[in-house]
Design a protein around this motif. Structure first.
Motif, PDB file in Angstrom:
ATOM      1  N   VAL A 190       0.825  -1.205   0.000  1.00  0.00           N
ATOM      2  CA  VAL A 190       0.000   0.000   0.000  1.00  0.00           C
ATOM      3  C   VAL A 190       0.862   1.260   0.000  1.00  0.00           C
ATOM      4  CG1 VAL A 190      -1.634   1.358   1.371  1.00  0.00           C
ATOM      5  CG2 VAL A 190      -1.979  -1.110   1.098  1.00  0.00           C
ATOM      6  N   MET A 191       1.903   1.287   0.831  1.00  0.00           N
ATOM      7  CA  MET A 191       2.767   2.466   0.907  1.00  0.00           C
ATOM      8  C   MET A 191       3.509   2.698  -0.401  1.00  0.00           C
ATOM      9  SD  MET A 191       2.374   3.957   3.818  1.00  0.00           S
ATOM     10  CE  MET A 191       3.834   4.972   4.024  1.00  0.00           C
ATOM     11  N   MET A 192       3.960   1.629  -1.049  1.00  0.00           N
ATOM     12  CA  MET A 192       4.616   1.784  -2.349  1.00  0.00           C
ATOM     13  C   MET A 192       3.640   2.308  -3.398  1.00  0.00           C
ATOM     14  SD  MET A 192       7.082  -1.544  -2.753  1.00  0.00           S
ATOM     15  CE  MET A 192       7.962  -2.195  -1.344  1.00  0.00           C
ATOM     16  N   MET A 193       2.408   1.822  -3.352  1.00  0.00           N
ATOM     17  CA  MET A 193       1.400   2.283  -4.306  1.00  0.00           C
ATOM     18  C   MET A 193       1.080   3.762  -4.102  1.00  0.00           C
ATOM     19  SD  MET A 193      -1.319  -0.861  -4.633  1.00  0.00           S
ATOM     20  CE  MET A 193      -0.919  -2.316  -5.612  1.00  0.00           C
ATOM     21  N   ILE A 194       1.070   4.201  -2.850  1.00  0.00           N
ATOM     22  CA  ILE A 194       0.824   5.626  -2.572  1.00  0.00           C
ATOM     23  C   ILE A 194       1.931   6.469  -3.202  1.00  0.00           C
ATOM     24  CG2 ILE A 194       0.768   7.364  -0.748  1.00  0.00           C
ATOM     25  CD1 ILE A 194      -0.630   5.298   1.025  1.00  0.00           C
ATOM     26  N   TYR A 195       3.179   6.027  -3.020  1.00  0.00           N
ATOM     27  CA  TYR A 195       4.288   6.772  -3.637  1.00  0.00           C
ATOM     28  C   TYR A 195       4.162   6.775  -5.160  1.00  0.00           C
ATOM     29  CZ  TYR A 195       8.695   7.716  -5.851  1.00  0.00           C
ATOM     30  OH  TYR A 195       9.646   8.223  -6.705  1.00  0.00           O
ATOM     31  N   LEU A 210      11.003   2.046   4.656  1.00  0.00           N
ATOM     32  CA  LEU A 210      11.512   2.395   5.985  1.00  0.00           C
ATOM     33  C   LEU A 210      10.400   2.898   6.888  1.00  0.00           C
ATOM     34  CD1 LEU A 210      14.910   4.090   5.037  1.00  0.00           C
ATOM     35  CD2 LEU A 210      14.530   1.780   5.934  1.00  0.00           C
ATOM     36  N   ALA A 211       9.384   3.552   6.305  1.00  0.00           N
ATOM     37  CA  ALA A 211       8.236   4.006   7.103  1.00  0.00           C
ATOM     38  C   ALA A 211       7.497   2.815   7.696  1.00  0.00           C
ATOM     39  CB  ALA A 211       7.295   4.843   6.234  1.00  0.00           C
ATOM     40  N   VAL A 212       7.284   1.776   6.880  1.00  0.00           N
ATOM     41  CA  VAL A 212       6.619   0.564   7.369  1.00  0.00           C
ATOM     42  C   VAL A 212       7.484  -0.116   8.431  1.00  0.00           C
ATOM     43  CG1 VAL A 212       5.802  -1.741   6.744  1.00  0.00           C
ATOM     44  CG2 VAL A 212       5.329   0.205   5.241  1.00  0.00           C
ATOM     45  N   LEU A 213       8.794  -0.167   8.201  1.00  0.00           N
ATOM     46  CA  LEU A 213       9.708  -0.765   9.178  1.00  0.00           C
ATOM     47  C   LEU A 213       9.613  -0.043  10.516  1.00  0.00           C
ATOM     48  CD1 LEU A 213      12.008  -2.669   9.973  1.00  0.00           C
ATOM     49  CD2 LEU A 213      13.619  -1.030   8.962  1.00  0.00           C
ATOM     50  N   PHE A 214       9.571   1.275  10.492  1.00  0.00           N
ATOM     51  CA  PHE A 214       9.460   2.059  11.734  1.00  0.00           C
ATOM     52  C   PHE A 214       8.149   1.756  12.452  1.00  0.00           C
ATOM     53  CE2 PHE A 214       8.030   5.823  14.047  1.00  0.00           C
ATOM     54  CZ  PHE A 214       9.128   6.069  14.868  1.00  0.00           C
ATOM     55  N   VAL A 215       7.065   1.691  11.704  1.00  0.00           N
ATOM     56  CA  VAL A 215       5.745   1.467  12.305  1.00  0.00           C
ATOM     57  C   VAL A 215       5.678   0.100  12.977  1.00  0.00           C
ATOM     58  CG1 VAL A 215       3.286   1.131  11.809  1.00  0.00           C
ATOM     59  CG2 VAL A 215       4.508   3.057  10.792  1.00  0.00           C
ATOM     60  N   ILE A 258      16.045   3.785  -7.154  1.00  0.00           N
ATOM     61  CA  ILE A 258      15.481   3.028  -6.040  1.00  0.00           C
ATOM     62  C   ILE A 258      15.369   3.867  -4.772  1.00  0.00           C
ATOM     63  CG2 ILE A 258      17.613   2.135  -4.969  1.00  0.00           C
ATOM     64  CD1 ILE A 258      14.482   0.050  -5.681  1.00  0.00           C
ATOM     65  N   VAL A 259      16.114   4.960  -4.686  1.00  0.00           N
ATOM     66  CA  VAL A 259      16.167   5.757  -3.448  1.00  0.00           C
ATOM     67  C   VAL A 259      14.789   6.200  -2.957  1.00  0.00           C
ATOM     68  CG1 VAL A 259      17.019   7.906  -2.423  1.00  0.00           C
ATOM     69  CG2 VAL A 259      18.546   6.494  -3.814  1.00  0.00           C
ATOM     70  N   PRO A 260      13.913   6.769  -3.810  1.00  0.00           N
ATOM     71  CA  PRO A 260      12.595   7.187  -3.296  1.00  0.00           C
ATOM     72  C   PRO A 260      11.764   6.040  -2.735  1.00  0.00           C
ATOM     73  CG  PRO A 260      13.022   8.155  -5.460  1.00  0.00           C
ATOM     74  CD  PRO A 260      14.078   7.123  -5.229  1.00  0.00           C
ATOM     75  N   PHE A 261      11.972   4.820  -3.245  1.00  0.00           N
ATOM     76  CA  PHE A 261      11.189   3.679  -2.762  1.00  0.00           C
ATOM     77  C   PHE A 261      11.628   3.236  -1.368  1.00  0.00           C
ATOM     78  CE2 PHE A 261      10.339   3.424  -7.293  1.00  0.00           C
ATOM     79  CZ  PHE A 261       9.000   3.099  -7.314  1.00  0.00           C
ATOM     80  N   LEU A 262      12.814   3.661  -0.948  1.00  0.00           N
ATOM     81  CA  LEU A 262      13.266   3.308   0.396  1.00  0.00           C
ATOM     82  C   LEU A 262      12.419   4.007   1.458  1.00  0.00           C
ATOM     83  CD1 LEU A 262      17.149   3.436  -0.060  1.00  0.00           C
ATOM     84  CD2 LEU A 262      15.719   1.401   0.172  1.00  0.00           C
ATOM     85  N   LEU A 263      11.864   5.153   1.120  1.00  0.00           N
ATOM     86  CA  LEU A 263      11.088   5.913   2.105  1.00  0.00           C
ATOM     87  C   LEU A 263       9.834   5.164   2.570  1.00  0.00           C
ATOM     88  CD1 LEU A 263      11.424   9.516   0.615  1.00  0.00           C
ATOM     89  CD2 LEU A 263      12.712   8.477   2.492  1.00  0.00           C
ATOM     90  N   THR A 314      15.452  -7.739   4.037  1.00  0.00           N
ATOM     91  CA  THR A 314      15.006  -7.589   2.650  1.00  0.00           C
ATOM     92  C   THR A 314      15.412  -6.231   2.074  1.00  0.00           C
ATOM     93  OG1 THR A 314      12.837  -6.750   3.337  1.00  0.00           O
ATOM     94  CG2 THR A 314      13.038  -9.119   2.994  1.00  0.00           C
ATOM     95  N   VAL A 315      15.540  -5.224   2.945  1.00  0.00           N
ATOM     96  CA  VAL A 315      15.993  -3.909   2.458  1.00  0.00           C
ATOM     97  C   VAL A 315      17.392  -4.024   1.872  1.00  0.00           C
ATOM     98  CG1 VAL A 315      16.476  -1.513   3.105  1.00  0.00           C
ATOM     99  CG2 VAL A 315      14.541  -2.713   4.130  1.00  0.00           C
ATOM    100  N   GLY A 316      18.192  -4.952   2.427  1.00  0.00           N
ATOM    101  CA  GLY A 316      19.538  -5.156   1.901  1.00  0.00           C
ATOM    102  C   GLY A 316      19.561  -5.611   0.459  1.00  0.00           C
ATOM    103  N   LEU A 317      18.446  -6.188  -0.011  1.00  0.00           N
ATOM    104  CA  LEU A 317      18.378  -6.639  -1.406  1.00  0.00           C
ATOM    105  C   LEU A 317      18.333  -5.480  -2.388  1.00  0.00           C
ATOM    106  CD1 LEU A 317      15.790  -9.535  -1.052  1.00  0.00           C
ATOM    107  CD2 LEU A 317      18.181  -9.788  -1.710  1.00  0.00           C
ATOM    108  N   ILE A 318      17.952  -4.289  -1.914  1.00  0.00           N
ATOM    109  CA  ILE A 318      17.807  -3.159  -2.833  1.00  0.00           C
ATOM    110  C   ILE A 318      18.727  -1.999  -2.470  1.00  0.00           C
ATOM    111  CG2 ILE A 318      15.438  -3.746  -3.457  1.00  0.00           C
ATOM    112  CD1 ILE A 318      14.484  -1.573  -1.509  1.00  0.00           C
ATOM    113  N   THR A 319      19.745  -2.273  -1.644  1.00  0.00           N
ATOM    114  CA  THR A 319      20.709  -1.234  -1.298  1.00  0.00           C
ATOM    115  C   THR A 319      22.099  -1.633  -1.770  1.00  0.00           C
ATOM    116  OG1 THR A 319      20.850  -2.235   0.916  1.00  0.00           O
ATOM    117  CG2 THR A 319      19.475  -0.289   0.676  1.00  0.00           C
ATOM    118  N   PRO A 320      22.774  -0.763  -2.530  1.00  0.00           N
ATOM    119  CA  PRO A 320      24.136  -1.073  -2.976  1.00  0.00           C
ATOM    120  C   PRO A 320      25.109  -1.046  -1.788  1.00  0.00           C
ATOM    121  CG  PRO A 320      23.494   1.155  -3.620  1.00  0.00           C
ATOM    122  CD  PRO A 320      22.278   0.509  -3.009  1.00  0.00           C
ATOM    123  N   PRO A 321      26.300  -1.675  -1.882  1.00  0.00           N
ATOM    124  CA  PRO A 321      26.835  -2.261  -3.114  1.00  0.00           C
ATOM    125  C   PRO A 321      26.415  -3.698  -3.399  1.00  0.00           C
ATOM    126  CG  PRO A 321      28.482  -2.344  -1.383  1.00  0.00           C
ATOM    127  CD  PRO A 321      27.311  -1.634  -0.794  1.00  0.00           C
TER     128      PRO A 321
END
Length: 425
Positions: free
Chosen positions: A182-187, A401-406, A393-398, A363-370
């Protein structure tokens, strides 16, 4: 001295570029030599770590995802998602995310999601006029949902190592997985004005017809969860059920052929061997860390700060997010799980809640370099530069990370499904 040598050797081997499993094994042997511990301890520890029958679920879930991929089910899922949300502003980007949510309930793996659906999604988005970096970024980001929505290979591994209920972990991933989508779809909806127009709205008849045609693969997570919740089968048997179900569905609906079985089994064997080898080599490493009372010392430290669980969970997020940028998911999970669970238990953190938080971090590590395996896969599929994918990919991290915080600080979102459905079981 021996404990210091354990970590020095481990990080030295990592700097040399040695595989994580080898680094852990060599470091453990160095500790044993300095501490005069018999070599047989290492052998028994490795064998014992692989003795749990629950671990059989891992190759079965991997194989189920392979069958669905090869059997053409992924294309059907994408087409169905396109009918549902293809008309919303953001069009195929929403379809990409929703397809990943559906496929997550089949494969349990982010890499399987990226490799299986990725080619279909990126090709469709590129042909529709979406920029390749954006298409690759959406595909990689949505793959993070794979290990969260049940079934999940990482949760099976976590549950096996900690004796935590795997059905409770699976149920705990439901709400966070949906929140991620849902959060990704909002973005995507907000950012969609920069991209192409959506497709026309599908008729109710088209959606209903596609739903009927695809009801069998879409029912996969429901079948597995229902069986686990009502005690019809164990997590290991759930893996067998998933394979049988995937085979029947793919045979009836897809393009599964006898000649595909060999390559599928080889791919499953390779993936499962990598996971189990890392687990075996890390078992002694984790045992040495635990027996040296490191978890107890760290728990006392967090307790002494006056913030206890809050400081601990914040530190877990920061450390795992950093480690995920240069280490594989499985390696981090098997190395740090015993320590984290020991510390969390001492501080009153529910192990089911902690498990879901840890898996989402990984899973966040799958989309963060290197390292970012998913980034490399989508970069190759899209045939673009890695730096372009990393920027997109940077904007999708927001939203992630918001869901992770919640879910980190609202554990009820993770725990209430299992408390509601597993009370009598």
């Amino acid at each position: 001295m021996a404990l210091t040598a354990l970590f020095i050797i481990f990080f030295f081997m990592m700097l040399l570029g040695a595989p994580v499993a080898i680094a852990m094994g060599v470091a453990s042997m160095g500790y044993m030599v300095l501490s005069d511990i018999p070599a047989t301890v290492m052998i028994f520890s490795m064998v014992d770590s692989l003795g749990g029958i629950t671990l059989l679920a891992i190759p079965f879930f991997v194989l189920a995802g392979e069958i669905m991929n090869v059997g053409g089910v992924t294309q059907r899922i994408f087409s169905f998602a396109n009918l549902l949300v293809g008309h919303v502003r953001g069009g195929l980007a929403h379809v990409n995310i929703l397809s990943s949510m559906f496929f997550a309930g089949i494969s349990g793996s982010a890499v399987a999601d990226t490799a299986g659906l990725g080619r279909i999604e990126i090709r469709a988005m590129t042909e529709a006029g979406y920029p390749k970096p954006f298409s690759a970024a959406v595909t990689a980001a949505s793959s993070c949902i794979g290990p969260i929505i049940p079934p999940s290979i990482l949760m099976v591994l976590y549950g096996t190592m900690t004796d935590v209920s795997i059905p409770a972990l699976f149920l705990g991933g439901l709400v966070p997985g949906v929140l991620l989508g849902v959060m990704m779809m909002i973005y995507v909806y907000i950012a969609a004005s920069r991209h192409v127009a959506p497709r026309p709205r599908a008729s109710v008849r088209e959606v209903a017809r596609s739903a009927v045609q695809n009801v069998l693969p879409l029912m996969t997570p429901a079948v597995i969860l229902a069986g686990l919740v009502f005690g019809l089968f164990t997590p290991t048997e759930a893996g067998v059920v998933a394979v049988a179900y995937a085979f029947v569905v793919s045979s009836l609906m897809g393009d599964l052929r006898l000649r595909d079985i060999g390559p599928m089994l080889v791919s499953t064997l390779e993936t499962s061997t990598q996971i189990l080898f890392i687990l075996a080599m890390s078992s002694l490493f984790g045992w040495l860390v635990t027996t040296n009372q490191i978890p107890d010392a760290l728990s006392a430290f967090f307790d002494g700060t006056g913030y206890g669980r809050i400081a601990f969970l914040f530190s877990v997020n920061i450390i795992l997010l950093i480690l995920g940028t240069f280490m594989s998911l499985t390696s981090i999970l098997v190395i740090f799980t015993p320590t984290l669970v020991g510390m969390g238990t001492a501080l009153g953190v529910d192990p089911v809640h902690l498990g879901v938080v840890v898996v989402l971090n990984l899973t966040v590590g799958l989309i963060t370099p290197p390292l970012g395996w998913a980034l490399y896969i989508v970069t190759e599929i899209a045939e673009i530069r890695f730096i372009d994918t990393a920027r997109a990919i940077v904007p999708f991290l927001l939203p992630i990370l918001a869901v992770l915080f919640v879910i980190t600080y609202v554990p009820w979102l993770v725990l209430f499904p299992s408390e509601l459905l597993l009370q009598g079981y």
